[in-house]
Motif scaffolding. Structure first.
Motif, mmCIF file in Angstrom:
data_model
loop_
_atom_site.group_PDB
_atom_site.id
_atom_site.type_symbol
_atom_site.label_atom_id
_atom_site.label_comp_id
_atom_site.label_asym_id
_atom_site.label_seq_id
_atom_site.Cartn_x
_atom_site.Cartn_y
_atom_site.Cartn_z
ATOM 1 N N SER A 236 0.857 -1.092 0.031
ATOM 2 C CA SER A 236 0.181 0.052 0.086
ATOM 3 C C SER A 236 0.802 1.262 -0.065
ATOM 4 C CB SER A 236 -1.010 0.079 1.249
ATOM 5 O OG SER A 236 -0.090 -0.128 2.470
ATOM 6 N N ALA A 237 2.105 1.175 0.738
ATOM 7 C CA ALA A 237 3.061 2.259 0.721
ATOM 8 C C ALA A 237 3.351 2.727 -0.808
ATOM 9 C CB ALA A 237 4.148 2.088 1.717
ATOM 10 N N VAL A 238 3.808 1.502 -1.292
ATOM 11 C CA VAL A 238 4.329 1.771 -2.853
ATOM 12 C C VAL A 238 3.220 2.304 -3.898
ATOM 13 C CG1 VAL A 238 5.292 0.597 -4.872
ATOM 14 C CG2 VAL A 238 5.881 -0.080 -2.548
ATOM 15 N N ILE A 239 2.082 1.952 -3.612
ATOM 16 C CA ILE A 239 0.764 2.347 -4.247
ATOM 17 C C ILE A 239 0.671 3.811 -4.137
ATOM 18 C CG2 ILE A 239 -1.541 2.293 -4.568
ATOM 19 C CD1 ILE A 239 -1.395 -0.727 -3.879
ATOM 20 N N THR A 240 0.652 4.295 -2.738
ATOM 21 C CA THR A 240 0.543 5.721 -2.487
ATOM 22 C C THR A 240 1.648 6.483 -3.040
ATOM 23 O OG1 THR A 240 -0.367 4.788 -0.220
ATOM 24 C CG2 THR A 240 0.370 7.261 -0.607
ATOM 25 N N LEU A 241 2.884 5.912 -3.085
ATOM 26 C CA LEU A 241 4.177 6.768 -3.595
ATOM 27 C C LEU A 241 3.694 6.879 -5.280
ATOM 28 C CD1 LEU A 241 6.816 5.395 -1.726
ATOM 29 C CD2 LEU A 241 5.837 7.635 -1.600
ATOM 30 N N VAL B 124 -4.688 12.586 0.398
ATOM 31 C CA VAL B 124 -3.275 12.208 -0.031
ATOM 32 C C VAL B 124 -2.184 11.995 1.175
ATOM 33 C CG1 VAL B 124 -1.350 12.478 -1.646
ATOM 34 C CG2 VAL B 124 -3.691 12.733 -2.180
ATOM 35 N N ALA B 125 -2.264 12.976 1.992
ATOM 36 C CA ALA B 125 -1.478 13.248 3.168
ATOM 37 C C ALA B 125 -1.909 12.201 4.194
ATOM 38 C CB ALA B 125 -1.650 14.682 3.817
ATOM 39 N N THR B 126 -3.442 11.789 4.270
ATOM 40 C CA THR B 126 -3.635 10.902 5.170
ATOM 41 C C THR B 126 -3.201 9.607 4.840
ATOM 42 O OG1 THR B 126 -5.712 12.291 5.567
ATOM 43 C CG2 THR B 126 -5.687 9.780 6.132
ATOM 44 N N ALA B 127 -3.165 9.485 3.453
ATOM 45 C CA ALA B 127 -2.533 8.109 2.830
ATOM 46 C C ALA B 127 -1.122 7.967 3.231
ATOM 47 C CB ALA B 127 -2.881 7.994 1.474
ATOM 48 N N MET B 128 -0.311 9.014 3.214
ATOM 49 C CA MET B 128 0.966 9.007 3.348
ATOM 50 C C MET B 128 1.380 8.513 4.693
ATOM 51 S SD MET B 128 3.086 9.989 0.679
ATOM 52 C CE MET B 128 4.536 11.028 1.156
ATOM 53 N N GLN B 129 0.494 9.233 5.649
ATOM 54 C CA GLN B 129 0.906 8.738 7.097
ATOM 55 C C GLN B 129 0.312 7.283 7.515
ATOM 56 O OE1 GLN B 129 -1.181 12.493 8.421
ATOM 57 N NE2 GLN B 129 0.553 12.429 9.844
ATOM 58 N N LYS B 130 -0.856 6.868 6.812
ATOM 59 C CA LYS B 130 -1.698 5.542 7.124
ATOM 60 C C LYS B 130 -1.010 4.426 6.625
ATOM 61 C CE LYS B 130 -6.153 3.656 6.062
ATOM 62 N NZ LYS B 130 -7.406 3.626 5.613
ATOM 63 N N THR B 131 -0.337 4.648 5.396
ATOM 64 C CA THR B 131 0.388 3.622 4.720
ATOM 65 C C THR B 131 1.739 3.380 5.186
ATOM 66 O OG1 THR B 131 1.197 4.644 2.725
ATOM 67 C CG2 THR B 131 -0.905 3.702 2.716
ATOM 68 N N GLY B 132 2.331 4.411 5.774
ATOM 69 C CA GLY B 132 3.905 4.634 6.054
ATOM 70 C C GLY B 132 4.798 4.699 4.808
ATOM 71 N N ALA B 133 3.922 5.574 3.807
ATOM 72 C CA ALA B 133 4.844 5.912 2.700
ATOM 73 C C ALA B 133 5.696 6.991 3.097
ATOM 74 C CB ALA B 133 3.823 6.241 1.606
ATOM 75 N N ALA C 12 -6.482 12.091 -7.504
ATOM 76 C CA ALA C 12 -5.514 11.496 -6.439
ATOM 77 C C ALA C 12 -6.278 10.717 -5.413
ATOM 78 C CB ALA C 12 -4.556 12.376 -6.142
ATOM 79 N N SER C 13 -7.315 11.696 -4.731
ATOM 80 C CA SER C 13 -7.896 11.107 -3.719
ATOM 81 C C SER C 13 -8.980 10.057 -3.931
ATOM 82 C CB SER C 13 -8.618 12.196 -2.816
ATOM 83 O OG SER C 13 -9.805 13.083 -3.678
ATOM 84 N N VAL C 14 -9.628 10.172 -5.256
ATOM 85 C CA VAL C 14 -10.334 9.211 -5.527
ATOM 86 C C VAL C 14 -9.680 7.922 -6.015
ATOM 87 C CG1 VAL C 14 -12.248 8.543 -7.360
ATOM 88 C CG2 VAL C 14 -12.251 10.736 -6.446
ATOM 89 N N SER C 15 -8.476 7.974 -6.653
ATOM 90 C CA SER C 15 -7.870 6.810 -7.058
ATOM 91 C C SER C 15 -7.446 5.951 -5.587
ATOM 92 C CB SER C 15 -6.556 7.358 -7.921
ATOM 93 O OG SER C 15 -6.928 8.157 -8.591
ATOM 94 N N LEU C 16 -6.926 6.670 -4.669
ATOM 95 C CA LEU C 16 -6.734 6.028 -3.344
ATOM 96 C C LEU C 16 -7.809 5.364 -2.801
ATOM 97 C CD1 LEU C 16 -4.225 8.658 -1.904
ATOM 98 C CD2 LEU C 16 -3.437 6.486 -2.756
ATOM 99 N N GLY C 17 -8.967 5.927 -2.941
ATOM 100 C CA GLY C 17 -10.167 5.420 -2.498
ATOM 101 C C GLY C 17 -10.386 3.858 -3.404
ATOM 102 N N LEU C 18 -10.295 4.035 -4.639
ATOM 103 C CA LEU C 18 -10.750 2.716 -5.508
ATOM 104 C C LEU C 18 -9.662 1.794 -5.427
ATOM 105 C CD1 LEU C 18 -11.520 4.845 -8.759
ATOM 106 C CD2 LEU C 18 -13.145 3.715 -7.252
ATOM 107 N N LEU C 19 -8.369 2.044 -5.010
ATOM 108 C CA LEU C 19 -7.470 1.146 -4.713
ATOM 109 C C LEU C 19 -7.259 0.515 -3.503
ATOM 110 C CD1 LEU C 19 -4.681 3.062 -6.415
ATOM 111 C CD2 LEU C 19 -5.514 1.136 -7.485
ATOM 112 N N GLY C 20 -8.372 1.291 -2.248
ATOM 113 C CA GLY C 20 -8.323 0.413 -1.194
ATOM 114 C C GLY C 20 -7.636 1.102 -0.163
ATOM 115 N N ILE C 21 -6.903 2.135 -0.667
ATOM 116 C CA ILE C 21 -5.724 2.753 0.382
ATOM 117 C C ILE C 21 -6.493 3.618 1.526
ATOM 118 C CG2 ILE C 21 -3.885 4.230 0.665
ATOM 119 C CD1 ILE C 21 -3.189 1.653 -0.825
ATOM 120 N N LEU C 22 -7.728 4.242 0.853
ATOM 121 C CA LEU C 22 -8.404 5.190 1.688
ATOM 122 C C LEU C 22 -9.867 4.761 1.708
ATOM 123 C CD1 LEU C 22 -7.498 8.694 0.545
ATOM 124 C CD2 LEU C 22 -6.761 7.215 2.861
#
Length: 421
Positions: free
Chosen positions: A3-8, A286-295, A32-42
């Motif tokens: 998930s971290a790689v996907i976020t990056l 996107v910032a939330t995903a960076m923290q959440k995934t450890g990216a 970007a935010s919608v993509s992270l949702g569709l990919l299951g990151i958010l």
């Protein structure tokens, strides 16, 4: 894929789109935010959490207040006054504006400072018939560097104080950040005066704003109402009103503009810059995903490992500054500092050195939000009114980052020695 790689990868893609502007930047941010949702990151809630962020409310309210200042003729009157006393030369205007903004942002919200001053700045530019892009960029830069002067100037400084005291060390002094903050402020003013204003596009304020300010004179009653509302905004954003957050102050002011007849409902809607709203709201998840995934942590650990087991003081400063500064161009500085400052403390403990300089480096790096329009709300606010593009921020931001890095490497080891403990 991790998930971290996907976020990056998503972050890299949106960064490319921001730079090239093949797609409008607000659309890219939302993608970007919608993509992270569709990919299951958010989660779906996290994807749209940016729209409930208090800064978005602050932006919307201040756009209405700004429109009221313009439509009532107040901004034009203030602009005429400044022009009469400072002159129409771009250089003196930049010097006076940056000095005022630095002082204000050292003790108050830099976002609030820019939000309060921006309509006046546009009024000055219209009155003096000078390009607004260099002046507005000077406003944003000075707000970003002014907050480095004090302990309470910006959240990264406060986070550094909290971390140092939580680990049993004596706190930084209130003005101790000025050891590095003041040289950066002076350098930023000199750069904008001698170089920055010359390399930026000589564009006037947004066409719609100029037409409003030229075509609408406004009544005396409207100007008096605008002054009263502006005083309320200044008290709320700069001084602070008990029980009212900056977002509440902004929203109340916007409502007062319409309810009192200072501006019509239709004018209020037109005054809101929806590009700014969607851009900022789209990038917060996107910032939330960076923290959440450890990216973000993955980036930090990778870069820090490059300096080796026995790095020099300058190597530590350079590595931490570059990590912090790079992340803050795409993440809020608070999120960047919250992510990296605990890591910086761990690095200091592992190396067995005093943590003061290590934490200061991260805090200052997180505040060097110069190179992108989404690095800080100050940058985002001036994007549309100035008519600038992503590349224009890079022209000014990258040299300022290099200057700040050099100053950090020269001053921090002297002011806060990396002594073994």
């Amino acid at each position: 894929m991790d998930s971290a790689v996907i976020t990056l990868l998503v972050l890299a893609t949106v960064a490319f789109l921001f730079v090239t502007e093949y797609i409008p930047i607000a659309v890219s941010a939302l993608m970007a935010s919608v993509s992270l949702g569709l990919l299951g990151i958010l989660t779906p809630q996290e994807c749209f959490s940016g729209f409930s962020n208090s800064n978005v409310i602050l932006f919307g309210g201040m756009f209405v207040v700004g429109a009221a200042m313009l439509d009532s003729g107040l901004a034009q009157s203030i602009g005429n006054f400044v022009v009469r006393n400072v002159g129409t030369n771009q250089g003196p205007l930049i010097l006076s504006l940056m000095t005022l903004t630095i002082v204000m942002s050292a003790f108050a919200s830099n976002t609030g400072t820019v939000a309060c001053l921006m309509p006046m700045v546009i009024g000055v530019c219209v009155s003096a018939k000078i390009p607004s892009a260099p002046i507005l960029m000077a406003l944003a830069v000075s707000a970003n560097v002014g907050c480095m002067l004090t302990m309470v100037g910006t959240p990264p400084n406060m986070l550094a104080v909290a971390e140092i005291t939580a680990n049993g060390y004596e706190s930084y002094g209130f003005f101790e950040f000025s050891y590095i903050g003041l040289p950066i402020c002076l350098s930023a003013v000199a750069f904008m005066y001698f170089v920055g204003r010359r390399i930026l596009p000589q564009k006037s304020a947004d066409g719609g704003i100029i037409m409003q300010s030229k075509g609408v004179v406004g009544s005396r009653r409207q100007r008096i109402l605008a002054v009263c509302i502006l005083i309320f905004v200044i008290l709320g954003l700069i001084v602070g009103i008990p029980g009212l957050s900056p977002a509440m102050v902004s929203l109340i002011a916007a409502l007062l503009c319409v309810v009192t007849g200072c501006i019509s409902e239709k004018q209020a809607y037109k005054g809101i810059d929806w590009v700014t709203i969607f851009l900022f709201a789209g990038m917060l998840p996107v910032a939330t995903a960076m923290q959440k995934t450890g990216a973000g942590e993955l980036i930090a650990n990778t870069v820090v490992s490059v300096v080796g087991e026995h790095p020099s003081d300058i190597s530590i400063i350079a590595a931490l500054f570059l990590i912090s500064c790079s992340l803050t161009q795409f993440m809020p500085n608070t999120a960047t500092a919250a992510l990296l400052i605990p890591i910086a403390m761990s690095i200091a403990n592992k190396l067995g050195v005093s943590p003061y300089g290590v934490l200061i480096t991260c805090a200052i790096g997180a505040s060097c939000s110069f190179a992108t329009p989404i690095a800080t709300p100050c940058n985002t606010l001036i994007l549309s009114p100035s008519g600038m593009h992503f590349k224009d921020y890079l022209k000014v931001g990258l040299p300022l980052i290099v200057i700040s890095l050099i100053l950090c490497m020269l001053i921090i080891p002297v002011a806060w020695p990396f002594i073994k403990i």
